[in-house]
Design an enzyme around this catalytic site. Structure first.
Site, PDB file in Angstrom:
ATOM      1  N   HIS A 390      43.728  35.493  44.509  1.00  0.00           N
ATOM      2  CA  HIS A 390      44.673  36.450  43.938  1.00  0.00           C
ATOM      3  C   HIS A 390      45.832  36.773  44.871  1.00  0.00           C
ATOM      4  CE1 HIS A 390      43.198  39.895  46.399  1.00  0.00           C
ATOM      5  NE2 HIS A 390      42.016  39.306  46.291  1.00  0.00           N
ATOM      6  N   CYS A 409      37.067  37.612  48.881  1.00  0.00           N
ATOM      7  CA  CYS A 409      38.043  36.974  47.995  1.00  0.00           C
ATOM      8  C   CYS A 409      39.171  36.364  48.813  1.00  0.00           C
ATOM      9  CB  CYS A 409      38.595  37.984  46.995  1.00  0.00           C
ATOM     10  SG  CYS A 409      37.454  38.374  45.658  1.00  0.00           S
TER      11      CYS A 409
END
Length: 497
Positions: A390, A409
């Protein structure tokens, strides 16, 4: 080049010539052995050229008696011989021994593939015994011939499995491979098709990964364990082990497509490989306490202006404690709280204290916006770790060289550009304007791809850049354990050099 990377070895043009000479010498050695064997066989007359069916009987009965207890892939070897009627493959003097010598030469050269001789029956596969079997067949009994044939088949199958899947693949163990993987690589079946090929050795080693990162490391290993050996080069064992460990990791990745996304944790990079070019992006990965896992998946869609569903561990260990200390923290960060049924919870101090008694029964979500922790785009791919790729509002962190800041992440710089490249590859250039518009309007919108794009997340602590080996920091401290397992090292002190 990043300053944290260290250049180890530079490949020169003259070394490439030496590399070619090695293969010329190897080819000459095979040719001479074949010529010598053929001359002696011809001298024995036509009677010696009749197929030795007695060996087939011993091979079959050996399986029935379970005599072959030391095999690495016993079920694979059995299936191989069942398929060919239990005929000997390597030790029948009536057949051309070309593939036999080539198989032995490949096993002699396993170091050049980052593998270990000890894993391929070196004590049982002696050259002296093989010479006697092929050149003096009457001097060796059929049981010994059958054992040699079975053992060499097992060694070659093991070698191919190690080249393709890796020796220590956490997802494909030796037992799982031996039982047979539906739709997966089958070393025994591949060996059957490779044996009649004109270039048997080339066929066997073609089972290796095709990705450029692997090919570059393999070439380096050929130089270190082949061309440079005995050539007055002082090569640290640690360098060889590091390359071998990273070749092993790339075998686990299992990418066969020409277009794929490759994220490497220690180099903090994302490379979007396409048939004609490669685009590189900086990334932020998990800190040592929250390591980013390695994985193999495929990007199926991405979302603009995403809502962030806070992972429970982050909610319990970070979000909730901050909210209890600062009653404006949740509102300032656009974070909302919900109970197990999805009902909104007003974030007053009384409610927060109640939640702290049973945090597992509540969830937190951060609404879309410029300050959303996932930024303005999130790329989704299925994985058991529930991580994703992301954007991030903290763009200044990409200026730091060692970027291990996340909770697992992966944050990517220029996420909007990456989204455009993905759509272009997918044949949906007309949607790129829609992406820009959705981002400017903070509009949550899914962009589903026509065809998924493979994505691999690796942990490679070295790679080849412009012909030189570049080493990265082992940020999670994983190299030593893998090197010990690959080389069957018991004492960690042996890894000093």
């Amino acid at each position: 080049m990043e300053t944290h990377a260290k250049s180890i070895i530079q490949i020169s043009g003259s070394r490439k010539i030496c590399f070619l000479l090695v293969f010329f010498v190897v080819g000459l050695f095979v040719f001479c052995n074949l010529a010598s064997a053929e001359k002696e066989v011809n001298g024995r007359g036509l009677a010696a050229l009749k197929p030795d069916t007695a060996i087939s009987v011993e091979i079959k009965s050996g399986f029935e008696r379970k005599s072959w207890s030391n095999l690495l892939y016993p079920k694979s070897v059995l299936r191989f011989y069942q398929h060919n009627g239990f005929q000997p493959v390597w030790v029948d003097a009536a057949k051309s021994p070309k593939q036999t010598w080539e198989a032995m030469l490949m096993l002699d050269c396993v170091l050049q593939f980052g593998l270990s001789h000890d894993d391929y029956h070196p004590k049982d596969l002696s050259y002296d015994l093989l010479h006697n079997i092929l050149e003096k067949p009457l001097a060796v009994n059929d049981v010994e011939k059958a054992k040699y044939d079975i053992t060499l088949t097992d060694a070659v199958i093991a070698f191919m499995n190690h080249l393709h899947y890796g020796k220590l693949n956490p997802d494909f163990t030796a037992d799982k491979i031996d039982n047979g993987i539906e739709g997966g690589f089958n070393a025994g079946a591949f060996l059957a098709t490779a044996l009649p090929q004109k270039d048997f050795m080339k066929s066997v080693i073609s089972v290796q990964p095709k990705v450029k990162a692997y090919a570059d490391l393999q070439y380096q290993m050929h130089l270190l364990e082949g061309v440079y050996q005995g050539d007055c080069y002082d090569i640290p064992d640690s360098t060889v082990r590091r390359i071998a460990a990273n070749m092993e990791r790339l075998r686990w990745a299992g990418v066969a497509d020409s277009a794929y996304i490759h994220i490497n944790i220690p180099s903090y990079t994302l490379k979007f490989h396409q048939p004609d070019t490669t685009y590189e992006f900086k990334v932020i990965v998990g800190k040592p306490a929250w390591p980013t896992p390695t994985l193999n998946s495929a990007v199926s869609y991405f979302t603009t202006a995403p809502e962030w569903r806070v992972p429970k561990k982050i909610f319990e260990t970070e979000i909730l404690p901050k909210a209890l200390k600062d009653h404006e923290y949740l509102e300032r960060n656009q974070i909302s709280l919900y109970d197990e049924k999805g009902n909104y919870i007003s974030p007053g101090m009384e409610a927060l204290e109640m939640i702290s008694n049973n945090p597992g029964g509540y969830t937190a979500r951060q609404s879309a916006g410029c300050d959303n922790s996932m930024g303005l785009i999130v790329f989704r791919f299925p994985n058991v770790y529930d991580i994703y790729l992301h954007d991030t509002p903290e763009q200044q962190l990409f200026k730091v060289q060692e970027r291990d800041f996340s909770h697992g992440c992966i944050r990517v710089e220029q996420a909007e550009k990456l989204a455009g490249l993905i759509l272009a590859l997918d044949g949906s250039e007309n949607l790129i304007t829609n992406v820009h518009h959705a981002i400017r309007q903070y509009k949550t919108q899914n962009f589903i791809l026509k065809k998924t794009i493979p994505i691999i997340v690796t942990y490679l602590t070295c790679e080849v850049q412009n012909g030189a080996l570049v080493v990265f920091k082992d940020i999670y401290g994983l190299d030593k354990r893998l090197e010990m397992a690959l080389y069957n090292i018991v004492d960690p002190l042996a890894l000093v050099n």
